[in-house]
Design an enzyme around this catalytic site. Structure first.
Site, PDB file in Angstrom:
ATOM      1  N   THR A   1       0.796  -1.229   0.064  1.00 49.74           N
ATOM      2  CA  THR A   1      -0.083   0.113  -0.052  1.00 49.74           C
ATOM      3  C   THR A   1       0.737   1.242  -0.086  1.00 49.74           C
ATOM      4  OG1 THR A   1      -1.816   1.239   1.191  1.00 49.74           O
ATOM      5  CG2 THR A   1      -0.134   0.041   2.457  1.00 49.74           C
TER       6      THR A   1
ATOM      7  N   HIS B   1       2.274 -11.423  14.128  1.00 41.65           N
ATOM      8  CA  HIS B   1       3.287 -12.156  15.081  1.00 41.65           C
ATOM      9  C   HIS B   1       3.051 -13.647  15.494  1.00 41.65           C
ATOM     10  CE1 HIS B   1       7.074 -11.925  17.165  1.00 41.65           C
ATOM     11  NE2 HIS B   1       6.823 -10.590  17.953  1.00 41.65           N
TER      12      HIS B   1
END
Length: 407
Positions: free
Chosen positions: A326, A378
């Site tokens: 993006t 994560h």
């Protein structure tokens, strides 16, 4: 004999749609393959076209109505426009009443029909402001009135003062104006996905910066020759797409996704490129970027941008994807934390190129720098892998020769 016009067959991921705009009304002549209706889903706007030359004889679903896959939305008749007797009951009633009224009464009915044929949100604004549909110059497709047209008309100065009896309440002196507009299906879907990503993932963001001078110098040197040879402009996105693709090869966990309790490692590289459109954020996907040339990447991105602007992106073009890029720098963003595009586990944020004083070999040098942000899940990716991935992207961009020579 009338033919049924049905909504398209939606993919499994799309439950239903909403009638956005009728471009043709009952009795209007239409040509084969001409767009007669737009159906908005939570991903794209689908066009419904006329099956042949003819006209609509009945509209079964009005603007704002929800439709299911393959549901009948109208009836169509081939050939010339049908007589008034075959029109829908609403239009037929309006025509009968108009013929029995005076000229002033007929004008009022025409005005009412003009309002009814607008989108629900436009009808609401017209009602609230007390503005007649005949007063507004439509700029939409086929001369249709948009909400912006009403607002712009409302803000125009008038040659004569408006009498208190017809002045809209929202224009009272000293009053703070508010406008309530329902979310589009696409905007609601984007909101749901972004909220889900923040709540259902262990999202973390790591940052780095890249010296854009080598790429800018290369682009300046070869952009004219590149465009002449390939018919596409040489931008920055192709360098980023190719750098990300190479980094994904070295760090496959960043190219993976989580499916329940399973980790899915993808042996291909489908890079989504976030594009801002008037309807909201969309993410078309470049397939097999490891096999695409720089020219093919640039042409693909340009084509998607044009389709997004015109609302022509298909569901297939926005489905899948193993990683997303993006570019907030397009709008001047210096630094941000992009949100994951589930079920992907990584997204790279590009930002504004800005000259800054940098220390190079013990000397202060002004360089065009860009901050990079990598948001990652994560649960799937450890910090070491995330940082290593981002450093690899940085190094490949700062030495584009390595990227081109596959070093």
């Amino acid at each position: 004999m009338a033919t049924e016009i049905k909504a398209p067959v939606f993919p499994e991921s799309v439950a239903d749609g909403t009638i956005a705009t009728w471009h043709k009304q009952v009795g209007e002549t239409v040509s084969r393959d001409e767009v007669i209706c737009d159906i908005e889903t939570d991903k794209v706007v689908l066009e419904v076209v006329a099956p042949a030359d003819g006209s609509l004889v009945l509209i079964a679903k009005n603007e704002g109505d929800t439709v299911l896959s393959n549901e009948v939305i109208a009836q169509f008749e081939e050939g010339s426009a049908p007589a008034v007797s075959t029109q829908s009951s609403e239009v037929k009633e309006s025509v009968e009443v108009a013929s029995s009224k005076t000229e002033a009464g007929a004008s009022a009915i025409v005005e009412r029909e003009q309002v009814q044929h607008q989108a629900p949100s436009v009808r609401k604004v017209l009602t609230e402001t007390g503005i007649s549909a005949e007063e507004v110059q439509g700029t939409g497709r086929g001369g249709r009135i948009t909400k912006e047209d009403v607002v712009n008309h409302q803000s125009k100065p008038t040659s004569a003062p408006v009498s208190p009896q017809v002045a809209p309440l929202s224009m009272a002196v000293g009053e703070r104006i508010e406008k309530r507009v329902p979310m589009t299906r696409l905007r609601k879907r984007v909101a749901e996905r972004l909220l889900s990503a923040t709540q259902e993932t262990a999202m973390l963001t790591t940052f780095n910066e890249v010296n854009m001078k080598p790429i800018m110098d290369m682009r300046q040197q070869y952009k004219d020759l590149f465009e002449k040879r390939h018919g596409a402009r040489l931008g920055f996105m192709s360098f980023f797409v190719k750098a990300v693709t190479e980094a994904l090869k070295r760090y496959p966990a960043v190219n993976a996704s989580i499916d329940g309790d399973d980790i899915v490692y993808h042996g291909y590289y489908d890079i989504g490129v976030a594009v801002s459109s008037e309807r909201g954020l969309v993410v078309p996907v470049l397939r097999d970027t490891d096999r695409l040339s720089y020219a093919e990447v640039e042409a693909g991105i340009r084509g998607y941008a044009e389709k997004a602007r015109d609302g022509k992106l298909s569901i297939e073009e926005m489905s899948g994807g193993t990683f997303t890029i993006t570019n907030g720098g397009t709008f001047g963003s210096l630094l941000s934390t992009p949100i994951l595009n589930q079920p992907q586990t990584g997204i790279l944020g590009m930002h504004k190129i800005q000259e800054r004083p940098m220390a190079v070999n013990g000397e202060v040098v002004i360089l065009p720098m860009m901050y990079l942000a990598l948001s990652y899940d994560h649960r799937m990716i450890d910090g070491k892998e995330a940082v290593g991935f981002l450093v690899t992207v940085k190094e490949l961009l700062e030495e584009p020769a390595k990227l081109i020579l596959d070093l």
